[in-house]
Design a protein around this motif. Structure first.
Motif, PDB file in Angstrom:
ATOM      1  N   UNK A  76      -0.446  12.578  42.628  1.00 49.11           N
ATOM      2  CA  UNK A  76       0.205  12.163  43.874  1.00 49.11           C
ATOM      3  C   UNK A  76       0.987  13.290  44.543  1.00 49.11           C
ATOM      4  N   UNK A  77       0.246  14.230  45.117  1.00 47.64           N
ATOM      5  CA  UNK A  77       0.874  15.339  45.856  1.00 47.64           C
ATOM      6  C   UNK A  77       0.616  15.166  47.339  1.00 47.64           C
ATOM      7  N   UNK A 103       4.192  13.707  40.354  1.00 51.16           N
ATOM      8  CA  UNK A 103       3.073  14.238  39.565  1.00 51.16           C
ATOM      9  C   UNK A 103       3.425  14.305  38.085  1.00 51.16           C
ATOM     10  N   UNK A 104       4.662  14.699  37.780  1.00 48.58           N
ATOM     11  CA  UNK A 104       5.071  14.754  36.377  1.00 48.58           C
ATOM     12  C   UNK A 104       5.066  13.369  35.759  1.00 48.58           C
ATOM     13  N   UNK A 159      -0.853  10.256  29.279  1.00 49.06           N
ATOM     14  CA  UNK A 159      -0.903  10.801  27.926  1.00 49.06           C
ATOM     15  C   UNK A 159      -0.866   9.689  26.886  1.00 49.06           C
ATOM     16  N   UNK A 160      -1.111  10.078  25.648  1.00 48.44           N
ATOM     17  CA  UNK A 160      -1.003   9.117  24.545  1.00 48.44           C
ATOM     18  C   UNK A 160       0.417   8.583  24.432  1.00 48.44           C
ATOM     19  N   UNK A 193      14.284   6.379  35.811  1.00 46.18           N
ATOM     20  CA  UNK A 193      14.114   7.488  34.891  1.00 46.18           C
ATOM     21  C   UNK A 193      13.511   8.692  35.594  1.00 46.18           C
ATOM     22  N   UNK A 194      12.695   8.438  36.629  1.00 47.66           N
ATOM     23  CA  UNK A 194      12.101   9.517  37.411  1.00 47.66           C
ATOM     24  C   UNK A 194      12.965   9.905  38.603  1.00 47.66           C
ATOM     25  N   UNK A 195      13.516   8.924  39.305  1.00 46.29           N
ATOM     26  CA  UNK A 195      14.146   9.174  40.597  1.00 46.29           C
ATOM     27  C   UNK A 195      15.663   9.128  40.560  1.00 46.29           C
ATOM     28  N   UNK A 196      16.247   8.751  39.421  1.00 53.90           N
ATOM     29  CA  UNK A 196      17.692   8.761  39.309  1.00 53.90           C
ATOM     30  C   UNK A 196      18.312   7.435  39.676  1.00 53.90           C
TER      31      UNK A 196
END
Length: 636
Positions: free
Chosen positions: A146-147, A159-160, A167-168, A244-247
């Motif tokens: 998503x860029x 993206x992160x 991932x697993x 957790x991603x955006x604060x």
């Protein structure tokens, strides 16, 4: 101008509608696209799994989602032409009222929060025209990163998050859903899936400016219908933006009350651009159906001393920011020798930021906290959000004290070399500890000295005999500052004292032997001497001293010389009285006849002894002695 229509027979009206539909593609394909979102049971209500797809809005009465999960969506196409390619444009709200709503799209199966929770099953074919049909093909294609915005910061964060989801560690794919009828590729969180068609491409419509408070973005999907008359089902998920991603305060649950949207903009046939579906196919998600997953962190000691009786761990919760959480402490993965246990209940409901929880230590264990909010639970571990966290271990600090020698004879030495050895978890260490030695005894008081009491190997010097108890305390310099102690006993034997010599008086110029009570002990030498004109005739191996007296009283002197350089030589003195020789007279007798009676003898001083021919006791018998001049003796 008003249009007046005449009354028309019902059958004629149907015919007119059919005729109109020939010229109006919006009417002919009005039911060709069934856009639905998954609903999995309201907040606090029983879970619906597999999720139920419905056309309508999702709120807290119908659905419960956690931030970081994905709302499942599907479109069922009912009237597509075989072997034809179609393009779908789908929009979603990236931001709503300044908060991040949906940050990217995912695969349809993303309802697994953590390893200890049960995933909720998503089956996009349930309730469609393809359900139960055999031989239906499927296709999947990787969703791009998503860029799609002009903000590099937003692109990097999204993206992160998307990369981790695939991932697993992100539970991808959710193979722990044993009842899923779909392959791991179809339920992969990074793939979009379609049935009875082949996916050709997926792309975001890029270059979006997200600086505004409410922003929508779109993505396009191209697929080719299979060569049959069956329906096509396309499925994906909308990722709910997580704090957790955006604060804190920037994520989906912070969008107060207002719903946010996923909607189908257009569906066209690529060969001629003809419209299949158009506009207003919208599914809304209300923020009351979205719960911020509770978070926590635990800090506290990871190493404990063997002597530790109680230890505290501190948990920081997000309760004050996002609402009350229930919590439950646990000590897990105990070793076979562990006795760890929680002090108190270890569970409750908290609305504060911190929670203090004490546990008793043991050999080794893990600390875990379970926090739950709105039906969603999470875990944190000591120093980590991921299992197993830091293992709490008991440090085995064992100090041993040695003395060489442990038995001292003051004849030889007054010192002993001490040494403290530390075993730290079974290994000998020489650094990281402080030392403190002390002398206990004998008889409860210090009767010796140490050359340095704060080193591991001081020298002990005894001042007197006795059993000395010496103690060393070893203190760890760094946390957890474990302390251990040990003692060692040194037996100090006394130095040899003066032996006893049995003395008696002696006459002038006489000689006499004097017995000595004990021989010299090891590391002791005897040195004999006499005074006032006396002389030593024989030392008798230091056990029987033979002395010739002079005319005066004299002293027998013995010097004990010790090998111990710290001891002074000991001088022993034994006085001897010398008597002068007596003046002796025997008297005069005779002459007498052979037949005369025995003569009484009397010498001075009295008490001496008579001897000679004819002498018996203190009388002289002439008849026994015979004729002639006889010499008799008086000894005193």
């Amino acid at each position: 101008m008003k249009l007046h229509l005449p009354l028309i027979h019902l059958r004629s009206l149907v015919a007119i509608l059919i005729l109109l539909s020939v010229f109006n593609p919006l009417i002919i394909y009005g039911q060709a696209c069934q856009f639905q979102q998954g609903q999995n049971g309201g907040v606090g209500l029983p879970v619906v799994s597999p999720v139920q797809f419905e056309r309508g809005n999702a709120n807290g009465n119908k659905s419960h989602f956690a931030e970081g999960l994905s709302v499942p969506y599907r479109i069922e196409f009912t009237t597509l032409e075989a072997n034809q390619q179609y393009r779908i444009r789908i929009g979603f709200e990236v931001k709503k009222n300044g908060k991040v709503a949906f940050d990217y799209i995912t695969g349809f199966q993303n309802l697994h929060l953590n390893s200890l929770s049960s995933p909720e099953l998503v089956n996009p074919l349930v309730g469609t025209g393809l359900e139960g049909l055999s031989g239906i093909s499927n296709s999947f294609l990787a969703i791009p990163s998503p860029t799609y915005t002009t903000s590099s910061s937003f692109n990097n964060t999204a993206s992160a998050s998307f990369a981790h989801l695939k991932t697993t560690a992100g539970f991808n794919p959710e193979v722990s859903v044993p009842i899923s009828p779909h392959s791991s590729s179809l339920i992969d969180k990074g793939n979009m899936a379609v049935w009875n068609a082949t996916l050709n491409s997926i792309q975001y419509i890029g270059g979006v400016d997200i600086s505004q408070g409410t922003v929508a973005v779109a993505f396009e999907v191209v697929f080719t219908k299979a060569n049959n008359a069956n329906n096509v089902v396309l499925a994906w998920g909308g990722h709910i933006a997580s704090l957790l991603d955006w604060g804190q305060g920037n994520s989906a649950s912070a969008i107060s009350g207002s719903p946010y949207h996923m909607y189908v903009e257009t569906v066209v046939k690529t060969s001629n651009g003809s419209m299949i579906c158009n506009g207003n196919m919208d599914c809304q998600l209300s923020s009351d159906a979205v719960t911020p997953v509770p978070t926590c962190s635990i800090t506290g000691p990871a190493t404990l001393c063997a002597t530790t009786a109680l230890v505290n761990y501190l948990a920081v919760l997000d309760a004050s920011l996002n609402g009350d959480v229930s919590y439950n402490w646990g000590v897990i993965n105990l070793s076979s020798s562990s006795t760890a246990q929680i002090v108190g209940s270890g569970a409750g409901i908290s609305s504060i930021d911190t929670l203090l929880q004490a546990i008793l230590p043991s050999d080794s264990f893990l600390v875990r906290l379970r926090v739950q909010r709105g039906g969603f639970f999470n875990y944190c571990y000591l120093n980590s959000v991921d299992s197993p966290g830091t293992k709490v271990k008991k440090l085995n600090v064992e100090v041993q004290a040695q003395a060489a020698p442990s038995i001292i004879s003051l004849n030889s030495s007054s010192t002993s070399q001490l040494n403290a050895t530390i075993q730290y978890n079974g290994l000998i260490v020489t650094t990281g500890f402080n030392y403190q030695w002390s002398i206990l005894g004998p008889s409860g008081f210090a009767a010796g000295s140490l050359d340095n009491s704060i080193i591991p190997d001081p020298v002990f010097t005894a001042n007197m005999s006795g059993d000395y108890t010496l103690k060393v305390i070893a203190s760890q310099q760094a946390a957890p500052n474990c302390v251990d102690s040990a003692t060692v006993i040194i037996s100090v034997e006394p130095a040899q004292a003066c032996p006893s010599v049995i003395t008696q008086s002696i006459c002038n110029a006489a000689q006499l032997s004097f017995p000595v009570s004990s021989l010299p002990q090891p590391d002791v030498d005897y040195s004999w001497s006499v005074t006032n004109g006396a002389s030593i005739l024989n030392e008798g191996g230091d056990s029987l001293l033979t002395i010739l007296a002079g005319a005066q009283d004299f002293d027998i002197t013995l010097q004990l010389s010790y090998a111990n350089p710290l001891l002074n030589n000991l001088v022993c003195t034994y006085p001897v009285i010398v008597h002068p020789l007596p003046i002796v007279t025997a008297g005069s007798y005779g002459p007498t006849c052979l037949t005369a009676s025995p003569l009484s003898l009397s010498g001075l001083p009295a008490g001496g002894t008579w001897s000679g021919s004819g002498v018996s006791g203190s009388s002289f018998n002439p008849s026994v002695a015979g004729a002639g001049t006889k010499r008799i003796y008086y000894s005193y």
